[in-house]
Design a protein around this motif. Structure first.
Motif, PDB file in Angstrom:
ATOM      1  N   ASP A 106      47.574  40.016  40.907  1.00  7.69           N
ATOM      2  CA  ASP A 106      47.304  39.981  39.135  1.00  7.69           C
ATOM      3  C   ASP A 106      45.883  39.383  39.267  1.00  7.69           C
ATOM      4  OD1 ASP A 106      49.473  41.243  37.661  1.00  7.69           O
ATOM      5  OD2 ASP A 106      50.415  39.542  37.540  1.00  7.69           O
ATOM      6  N   GLU A 107      45.970  38.286  40.759  1.00 10.67           N
ATOM      7  CA  GLU A 107      45.447  37.385  40.576  1.00 10.67           C
ATOM      8  C   GLU A 107      43.652  38.069  41.159  1.00 10.67           C
ATOM      9  OE1 GLU A 107      46.139  34.751  44.216  1.00 10.67           O
ATOM     10  OE2 GLU A 107      48.129  34.207  43.406  1.00 10.67           O
ATOM     11  N   LEU A 108      44.455  39.182  41.787  1.00 11.43           N
ATOM     12  CA  LEU A 108      42.517  39.910  42.684  1.00 11.43           C
ATOM     13  C   LEU A 108      42.461  40.729  41.022  1.00 11.43           C
ATOM     14  CD1 LEU A 108      44.201  41.212  45.488  1.00 11.43           C
ATOM     15  CD2 LEU A 108      42.537  40.165  45.516  1.00 11.43           C
ATOM     16  N   ILE A 109      42.987  41.099  40.276  1.00  8.24           N
ATOM     17  CA  ILE A 109      42.638  41.233  39.207  1.00  8.24           C
ATOM     18  C   ILE A 109      41.161  40.158  38.124  1.00  8.24           C
ATOM     19  CG2 ILE A 109      43.542  42.144  36.476  1.00  8.24           C
ATOM     20  CD1 ILE A 109      44.840  44.300  37.747  1.00  8.24           C
ATOM     21  N   ASP A 110      42.646  39.282  38.080  1.00  6.77           N
ATOM     22  CA  ASP A 110      41.800  37.526  37.859  1.00  6.77           C
ATOM     23  C   ASP A 110      40.559  37.464  38.082  1.00  6.77           C
ATOM     24  OD1 ASP A 110      43.203  38.161  35.628  1.00  6.77           O
ATOM     25  OD2 ASP A 110      44.326  36.343  36.307  1.00  6.77           O
ATOM     26  N   LYS A 111      39.351  38.072  39.283  1.00  2.00           N
ATOM     27  CA  LYS A 111      39.021  37.551  39.951  1.00  2.00           C
ATOM     28  C   LYS A 111      38.293  38.481  40.544  1.00  2.00           C
ATOM     29  CE  LYS A 111      39.973  35.200  45.032  1.00  2.00           C
ATOM     30  NZ  LYS A 111      40.100  35.398  45.755  1.00  2.00           N
ATOM     31  N   LYS A 112      38.083  40.158  39.264  1.00  7.58           N
ATOM     32  CA  LYS A 112      36.868  41.212  39.797  1.00  7.58           C
ATOM     33  C   LYS A 112      37.190  40.975  38.289  1.00  7.58           C
ATOM     34  CE  LYS A 112      36.833  45.918  38.992  1.00  7.58           C
ATOM     35  NZ  LYS A 112      37.291  46.943  39.944  1.00  7.58           N
TER      36      LYS A 112
END
Length: 176
Positions: free
Chosen positions: A157-163
């Motif tokens: 989820d954090e990676l998706i938010d960063k992207k």
């Protein structure tokens, strides 16, 4: 000795009760298995009382007797289950000692059978405890796995938010 003694294990196991945190057999049930009257059994014990310390045999108190009776629902109040006196309860060691005071081949054969049932019951309890411990260990592992899976999803989820929050990057490579 009576090697052809036919008493189903279930009949014996059904006469073993859990009183004072230990498995015991009552005098009337023991007498029944030995095919003697309860009073004869009690007389033999009273003549050999030094063979039955408190960890081998004890007499049920009134509350214990009432609790034991309540386990067997009886609608007839006059039926006190044939008990005028508090019964004696024999632990596994006490049952083993009974054959020495009754001195008959049947008593020896019945004792061997009863001791084997006590041993089977102890083994079953031990097996149940082992299973419970294994199940608890599996639950702990599952809990840890669940936490690890949750952690992986949080990272995703954090990676998706960063992207999503990143500005578009310039493409590299050959341009037409």
């Amino acid at each position: 000795m009576d090697d052809n003694l036919i008493i189903p294990d279930e009949n014996i196991a059904g006469k073993i009760y859990f009183i004072r945190n230990q498995k015991v057999m009552l005098d009337r049930d023991s007498a029944n298995l030995y095919e003697v009257e309860t009073r004869v059994l009690k007389q033999a014990i009273k003549r050999n009382l030094n063979r039955f310390p408190e960890d081998f045999m004890f007499e049920l108190t009134k509350p214990e007797l009432e609790n034991w009776r309540s386990q067997f629902v009886t609608s007839n109040d006059s039926d006190k289950m044939g008990l005028r006196y508090s019964p004696m309860a024999f632990t596994e060691q006490g049952v083993a000692m009974l054959s020495s005071v009754l001195r008959s081949d049947r008593a020896i054969a019945v004792n061997i059978k009863i001791i084997r049932v006590f041993t089977k019951m102890r083994q079953l309890l031990s097996d149940n405890l082992s299973l419970k411990l294994e199940i608890e260990e599996i639950k702990k592992k599952l809990t840890n796995h669940s936490k690890n899976i949750e952690l992986v999803f949080n990272y995703l989820d954090e990676l998706i938010d960063k992207k999503e929050n990143q500005k578009p990057r310039n493409k590299i490579g050959y341009k037409k």
